[in-house]
Write a protein that holds these residues in place. Structure first.
Motif, mmCIF file in Angstrom:
data_model
loop_
_atom_site.group_PDB
_atom_site.id
_atom_site.type_symbol
_atom_site.label_atom_id
_atom_site.label_comp_id
_atom_site.label_asym_id
_atom_site.label_seq_id
_atom_site.Cartn_x
_atom_site.Cartn_y
_atom_site.Cartn_z
ATOM 1 N N LEU A 31 0.836 -1.206 0.000
ATOM 2 C CA LEU A 31 0.000 0.000 0.000
ATOM 3 C C LEU A 31 0.869 1.253 0.000
ATOM 4 C CD1 LEU A 31 -2.863 1.195 0.171
ATOM 5 C CD2 LEU A 31 -2.642 1.084 2.661
ATOM 6 N N ALA A 32 1.931 1.254 0.778
ATOM 7 C CA ALA A 32 2.834 2.415 0.799
ATOM 8 C C ALA A 32 3.490 2.609 -0.567
ATOM 9 C CB ALA A 32 3.898 2.229 1.879
ATOM 10 N N GLY A 33 3.935 1.523 -1.180
ATOM 11 C CA GLY A 33 4.540 1.623 -2.503
ATOM 12 C C GLY A 33 3.543 2.084 -3.559
ATOM 13 N N SER A 34 2.330 1.542 -3.498
ATOM 14 C CA SER A 34 1.299 1.937 -4.463
ATOM 15 C C SER A 34 0.897 3.393 -4.282
ATOM 16 C CB SER A 34 0.072 1.033 -4.318
ATOM 17 O OG SER A 34 0.397 -0.295 -4.616
ATOM 18 N N ASN A 35 0.838 3.843 -3.045
ATOM 19 C CA ASN A 35 0.504 5.239 -2.778
ATOM 20 C C ASN A 35 1.598 6.163 -3.298
ATOM 21 O OD1 ASN A 35 -1.211 7.265 -1.773
ATOM 22 N ND2 ASN A 35 0.008 7.401 0.111
ATOM 23 N N ALA A 36 2.848 5.758 -3.152
ATOM 24 C CA ALA A 36 3.953 6.563 -3.689
ATOM 25 C C ALA A 36 3.857 6.651 -5.210
ATOM 26 C CB ALA A 36 5.293 5.969 -3.279
ATOM 27 N N LEU A 37 3.497 5.538 -5.844
ATOM 28 C CA LEU A 37 3.312 5.556 -7.294
ATOM 29 C C LEU A 37 2.140 6.454 -7.693
ATOM 30 C CD1 LEU A 37 3.901 1.799 -8.196
ATOM 31 C CD2 LEU A 37 5.439 3.726 -8.607
ATOM 32 N N ARG A 38 1.078 6.460 -6.880
ATOM 33 C CA ARG A 38 -0.066 7.325 -7.156
ATOM 34 C C ARG A 38 0.337 8.786 -7.063
ATOM 35 N NH1 ARG A 38 -3.303 10.340 -4.327
ATOM 36 N NH2 ARG A 38 -2.537 9.573 -2.344
ATOM 37 N N ILE A 39 1.136 9.121 -6.060
ATOM 38 C CA ILE A 39 1.599 10.500 -5.889
ATOM 39 C C ILE A 39 2.458 10.924 -7.076
ATOM 40 C CG2 ILE A 39 3.100 11.976 -4.487
ATOM 41 C CD1 ILE A 39 2.049 10.409 -2.034
ATOM 42 N N LEU A 40 3.240 9.997 -7.616
ATOM 43 C CA LEU A 40 4.082 10.306 -8.775
ATOM 44 C C LEU A 40 3.288 10.352 -10.081
ATOM 45 C CD1 LEU A 40 7.216 8.148 -7.946
ATOM 46 C CD2 LEU A 40 7.018 10.641 -7.837
ATOM 47 N N GLY A 41 2.012 9.997 -10.014
ATOM 48 C CA GLY A 41 1.161 10.062 -11.195
ATOM 49 C C GLY A 41 1.241 8.852 -12.102
ATOM 50 N N VAL A 42 1.688 7.714 -11.597
ATOM 51 C CA VAL A 42 1.786 6.500 -12.398
ATOM 52 C C VAL A 42 0.389 5.926 -12.616
ATOM 53 C CG1 VAL A 42 2.709 4.153 -12.470
ATOM 54 C CG2 VAL A 42 4.092 6.011 -11.538
ATOM 55 N N LYS A 43 0.070 5.634 -13.885
ATOM 56 C CA LYS A 43 -1.238 5.066 -14.202
ATOM 57 C C LYS A 43 -1.305 3.633 -13.702
ATOM 58 C CE LYS A 43 -2.165 7.881 -18.210
ATOM 59 N NZ LYS A 43 -2.561 7.918 -19.615
ATOM 60 N N GLY A 44 -2.459 3.235 -13.239
ATOM 61 C CA GLY A 44 -2.653 1.883 -12.749
ATOM 62 C C GLY A 44 -2.306 1.694 -11.289
ATOM 63 N N SER A 45 -1.905 2.747 -10.608
ATOM 64 C CA SER A 45 -1.544 2.605 -9.199
ATOM 65 C C SER A 45 -2.770 2.364 -8.329
ATOM 66 C CB SER A 45 -0.777 3.827 -8.712
ATOM 67 O OG SER A 45 -1.563 4.992 -8.858
ATOM 68 N N GLY A 46 -3.946 2.738 -8.828
ATOM 69 C CA GLY A 46 -5.188 2.485 -8.080
ATOM 70 C C GLY A 46 -5.435 0.999 -7.897
ATOM 71 N N ALA A 47 -5.070 0.194 -8.904
ATOM 72 C CA ALA A 47 -5.227 -1.253 -8.782
ATOM 73 C C ALA A 47 -4.299 -1.794 -7.698
ATOM 74 C CB ALA A 47 -4.928 -1.927 -10.120
ATOM 75 N N GLY A 48 -3.097 -1.247 -7.615
ATOM 76 C CA GLY A 48 -2.168 -1.662 -6.563
ATOM 77 C C GLY A 48 -2.697 -1.332 -5.189
ATOM 78 N N ILE A 49 -3.323 -0.157 -5.070
ATOM 79 C CA ILE A 49 -3.916 0.235 -3.779
ATOM 80 C C ILE A 49 -5.061 -0.706 -3.426
ATOM 81 C CG2 ILE A 49 -5.232 2.054 -2.614
ATOM 82 C CD1 ILE A 49 -3.463 4.079 -4.133
ATOM 83 N N ALA A 50 -5.914 -1.003 -4.409
ATOM 84 C CA ALA A 50 -7.050 -1.897 -4.156
ATOM 85 C C ALA A 50 -6.564 -3.287 -3.749
ATOM 86 C CB ALA A 50 -7.924 -1.974 -5.398
ATOM 87 N N LEU A 51 -5.559 -3.807 -4.425
ATOM 88 C CA LEU A 51 -5.029 -5.123 -4.083
ATOM 89 C C LEU A 51 -4.339 -5.115 -2.719
ATOM 90 C CD1 LEU A 51 -3.687 -6.317 -7.538
ATOM 91 C CD2 LEU A 51 -5.692 -7.152 -6.308
ATOM 92 N N SER A 52 -3.727 -4.012 -2.359
ATOM 93 C CA SER A 52 -3.095 -3.895 -1.047
ATOM 94 C C SER A 52 -4.141 -3.933 0.060
ATOM 95 C CB SER A 52 -2.306 -2.595 -0.957
ATOM 96 O OG SER A 52 -1.308 -2.562 -1.930
#
Length: 178
Positions: free
Chosen positions: A109-130
């Motif tokens: 979740l921390a890694g996915s949130n960092a990717l979301r902050i950087l604007g990486v597409k698809g990071s929402g799926a990582g957050i949901a899976l976390s």
């Protein structure tokens, strides 16, 4: 250098039958299988502890003797504890697994949130899976025996499948002449 491994036709079929029978038992009685595996592991630790303690008194080296003494005593202790309370250790293993899944979920979740902050597409799926991983870890902790039964059932299905594949491979193998 080429190494060729060969198996006999009947050995492959018997391996498949044994796997399928074990899988059926695991699927039909997952609770007893989990307890049986735990008791087997307890016996292995107990016997290894006794052997290490015997070895501790036969070494000429003080370092090896001391190491065997401590390792043997620890193995013997844990083996006897597992044999005394196998259900506790089944639950303990799955509670530890649940804690690991929760920790891995928060880490992801921390890694996915960092990717979301950087604007990486698809990071929402990582957050949901976390979040799903954290929820799964909580469920494992809340019901370790149900998860142990579920794991043994899935293992049983996998063994049945593996057994059927080995039987089919054995049937397709050529007879006496390879």
């Amino acid at each position: 250098m080429e190494v060729k491994f060969t198996r006999s036709k009947w050995g492959t079929i018997l391996w498949g039958v044994a796997s399928a029978v074990l899988g059926i038992f695991m699927f039909a009685n997952p609770g007893a299988t989990a307890k049986g595996v735990t008791v087997f592991f307890g016996w292995v630790l107990t016997i290894a502890g006794v052997i290490a303690l015997i070895g501790a008194f036969t070494h000429w080296s003080i370092v090896l003797s001391t190491l065997d003494l401590y390792a043997g005593a620890l193995s013997l202790l844990f083996g006897m504890l597992i044999l005394a309370w196998p259900e506790f250790f089944v639950a303990f293993i799955f509670v530890m697994l649940g804690l690991y899944v929760i920790a891995a979920g928060f880490s992801t979740l921390a890694g996915s949130n960092a990717l979301r902050i950087l604007g990486v597409k698809g990071s929402g799926a990582g957050i949901a899976l976390s979040v799903l991983s954290v929820i799964l870890g909580i469920l494992v902790i809340m019901s370790p025996f149900a998860m142990a039964s579920f794991a043994m059932s899935v293992g049983g299905i996998a063994l049945i499948y593996t057994g059927l594949v080995h039987i089919a491979q054995g049937i397709k193998m050529p007879g006496k002449g390879n």
